[in-house]
Design an enzyme around this catalytic site. Structure first.
Site, mmCIF file in Angstrom:
data_model
loop_
_atom_site.group_PDB
_atom_site.id
_atom_site.type_symbol
_atom_site.label_atom_id
_atom_site.label_comp_id
_atom_site.label_asym_id
_atom_site.label_seq_id
_atom_site.Cartn_x
_atom_site.Cartn_y
_atom_site.Cartn_z
ATOM 1 N N SER A 141 0.867 -1.187 0.000
ATOM 2 C CA SER A 141 0.000 0.000 0.000
ATOM 3 C C SER A 141 0.899 1.231 0.000
ATOM 4 C CB SER A 141 -0.848 0.003 1.276
ATOM 5 O OG SER A 141 -1.486 1.252 1.450
ATOM 6 N N TYR A 157 -1.499 -1.073 10.331
ATOM 7 C CA TYR A 157 -1.560 -1.323 8.884
ATOM 8 C C TYR A 157 -0.274 -0.844 8.208
ATOM 9 C CZ TYR A 157 -3.745 -1.227 4.158
ATOM 10 O OH TYR A 157 -4.062 -1.416 2.830
HETATM 11 P P1 NAP Z 1 -11.391 -5.770 -0.309
HETATM 12 O O1 NAP Z 1 -12.333 -5.568 -1.430
HETATM 13 O O2 NAP Z 1 -11.899 -5.657 1.085
HETATM 14 O O3 NAP Z 1 -10.688 -7.178 -0.520
HETATM 15 C C1 NAP Z 1 -9.930 -7.794 0.461
HETATM 16 C C2 NAP Z 1 -10.223 -9.260 0.399
HETATM 17 O O4 NAP Z 1 -9.382 -9.928 1.345
HETATM 18 C C3 NAP Z 1 -11.688 -9.562 0.778
HETATM 19 O O5 NAP Z 1 -12.242 -10.447 -0.167
HETATM 20 C C4 NAP Z 1 -11.545 -10.209 2.141
HETATM 21 O O6 NAP Z 1 -12.494 -11.216 2.369
HETATM 22 C C5 NAP Z 1 -10.195 -10.853 2.040
HETATM 23 N N1 NAP Z 1 -9.667 -11.198 3.347
HETATM 24 C C6 NAP Z 1 -9.706 -10.488 4.489
HETATM 25 N N2 NAP Z 1 -9.120 -11.182 5.488
HETATM 26 C C7 NAP Z 1 -8.712 -12.343 4.945
HETATM 27 C C8 NAP Z 1 -8.075 -13.485 5.465
HETATM 28 N N3 NAP Z 1 -7.701 -13.572 6.745
HETATM 29 N N4 NAP Z 1 -7.817 -14.510 4.621
HETATM 30 C C9 NAP Z 1 -8.176 -14.447 3.325
HETATM 31 N N5 NAP Z 1 -8.805 -13.411 2.776
HETATM 32 C C10 NAP Z 1 -9.074 -12.368 3.587
HETATM 33 O O7 NAP Z 1 -10.197 -4.742 -0.387
HETATM 34 P P2 NAP Z 1 -9.129 -4.429 -1.532
HETATM 35 O O8 NAP Z 1 -8.989 -2.966 -1.549
HETATM 36 O O9 NAP Z 1 -9.412 -5.146 -2.789
HETATM 37 O O10 NAP Z 1 -7.804 -5.015 -0.850
HETATM 38 C C11 NAP Z 1 -6.864 -5.823 -1.555
HETATM 39 C C12 NAP Z 1 -5.471 -5.500 -1.049
HETATM 40 O O11 NAP Z 1 -5.139 -4.168 -1.442
HETATM 41 C C13 NAP Z 1 -5.324 -5.529 0.475
HETATM 42 O O12 NAP Z 1 -4.094 -6.122 0.817
HETATM 43 C C14 NAP Z 1 -5.332 -4.063 0.859
HETATM 44 O O13 NAP Z 1 -4.649 -3.845 2.077
HETATM 45 C C15 NAP Z 1 -4.624 -3.471 -0.331
HETATM 46 N N6 NAP Z 1 -4.834 -2.028 -0.544
HETATM 47 C C16 NAP Z 1 -6.082 -1.519 -0.778
HETATM 48 C C17 NAP Z 1 -6.210 -0.156 -1.041
HETATM 49 C C18 NAP Z 1 -7.543 0.483 -1.362
HETATM 50 O O14 NAP Z 1 -7.619 1.721 -1.444
HETATM 51 N N7 NAP Z 1 -8.600 -0.258 -1.582
HETATM 52 C C19 NAP Z 1 -5.100 0.663 -1.041
HETATM 53 C C20 NAP Z 1 -3.851 0.118 -0.773
HETATM 54 C C21 NAP Z 1 -3.730 -1.241 -0.548
HETATM 55 P P3 NAP Z 1 -13.822 -10.930 3.193
HETATM 56 O O15 NAP Z 1 -14.498 -9.807 2.464
HETATM 57 O O16 NAP Z 1 -14.543 -12.219 3.151
HETATM 58 O O17 NAP Z 1 -13.380 -10.520 4.558
#
Ligand code: NAP
Length: 255
Positions: free
Chosen positions: A146, A159
């Site tokens: 991130s 985080y």
């Molecule tokens: P998201 O839509 O919430 O997706 C995250 C996924 O990870 C969800 O499907 C969630 O499942 C799953 N998850 C959570 N805990 C888990 C576990 N213990 N084991 C397996 N799966 C798990 O969010 P996203 O934005 O796509 O996030 C993807 C990655 O990008 C993450 O690493 C996040 O930190 C990173 N990121 C996101 C942003 C942003 O702005 N969105 C920015 C920087 C980095 P459930 O829904 O079933 O809990």
């Protein structure tokens, strides 16, 4: 042309692929001809993404995988390799948000969970996958960190610490595994419209993006997925240990 830009027949594991960037990544890998292991904490959401991909006539299968459970990681990686006949690509994407002030009573619990899901899981998935990656002609690892690994937001220290750890893990493993031809890179997404940012009001998103990013808008999950896929092409054979912001210019912008 000697280096392939095709992922046809590659076998890719994506964690947290039931929604957001993970789901977009699974879709793009499948569209490029890879066999995709769609894994998520929530089996039903992984199955829904896999069903949608399979409807397009593409190759995938779903697994329930909580990345904070090392026994389950080892079992699922074994099942994926058995089903598809190996494993070439690991995308450590699963994540949670973990805002918590440093003086909160909940801090230690949030810290422990953040480190487990966002950092420890990466090395555990990689260690389970290594025997299979070592047999691959083009082994690739991409860790999703991130921009919080590069700058930081108040009350986001568990985080930010975990994500900064991901960049260090990426560099160290790139150096350790480089002689084996295994590349290890890290993407730092900026503000992306996914479930993780869904609670932020649209107006607040627009103000933040206009003020902080060069492109003046939130990113879409697919815009990150395509960069991930690019790092996993057989032709992406001389990039390793890199930390790449995919952030609409957030880290580049001062004013
Ligand atoms: P998201 O839509 O919430 O997706 C995250 C996924 O990870 C969800 O499907 C969630 O499942 C799953 N998850 C959570 N805990 C888990 C576990 N213990 N084991 C397996 N799966 C798990 O969010 P996203 O934005 O796509 O996030 C993807 C990655 O990008 C993450 O690493 C996040 O930190 C990173 N990121 C996101 C942003 C942003 O702005 N969105 C920015 C920087 C980095 P459930 O829904 O079933 O809990």
């Amino acid at each position: 042309m000697t280096l392939s830009r095709s992922l046809k027949g590659s076998i890719a594991l994506v964690t947290g692929a039931g929604s957001g960037m993970g789901a977009a990544t699974a879709r793009v890998f499948a569209a490029e001809g890879a066999h995709v292991a769609v894994t998520d904490y929530d089996l039903a959401s992984a199955e829904a993404v896999a069903y949608e991909i399979a409807q397009e006539g593409l190759s995938c299968a779903a697994w329930g995988l909580d990345v904070s459970d090392p026994d389950r990681i080892r079992a699922v990686v074994g099942e994926i390799a058995a089903k598809f006949g190996g494993l070439d690509i690991v995308i450590n994407n699963a994540g949670i948000s973990a805002f918590c002030p440093i003086d909160s009573d909940a801090y230690d619990a949030v810290w422990a969970k953040s480190l487990a899901v966002l950092l420890t899981s990466h090395q555990q998935v990689i260690r389970a996958a290594l025997p299979h990656l070592r047999k691959s002609a083009a082994p690739r690892i991409v860790n999703i960190a991130s921009t919080e690994a590069l700058g930081a937001t108040s009350r986001d220290s568990p985080y930010a610490a975990a994500k900064a750890g991901v960049t260090g893990l990426t560099r160290a493993l790139a150096v350790e595994l480089g002689r084996e031809g295994i590349t290890v890179n890290c993407i730092c997404p900026g503000p992306i419209a996914t479930g993780m940012t869904a609670a932020i009001a649209d107006d607040d998103k627009a103000v933040f993006a206009k003020r902080r990013t060069a492109l003046g808008r939130y990113g879409q999950p697919e815009e990150v997925a395509h960069v991930t896929v690019s790092l996993c092409l057989p032709a992406a054979s001389y990039i390793t240990g890199a930390t790449i912001p995919v952030d609409g210019g957030l880290m580049a912008r001062n004013a």
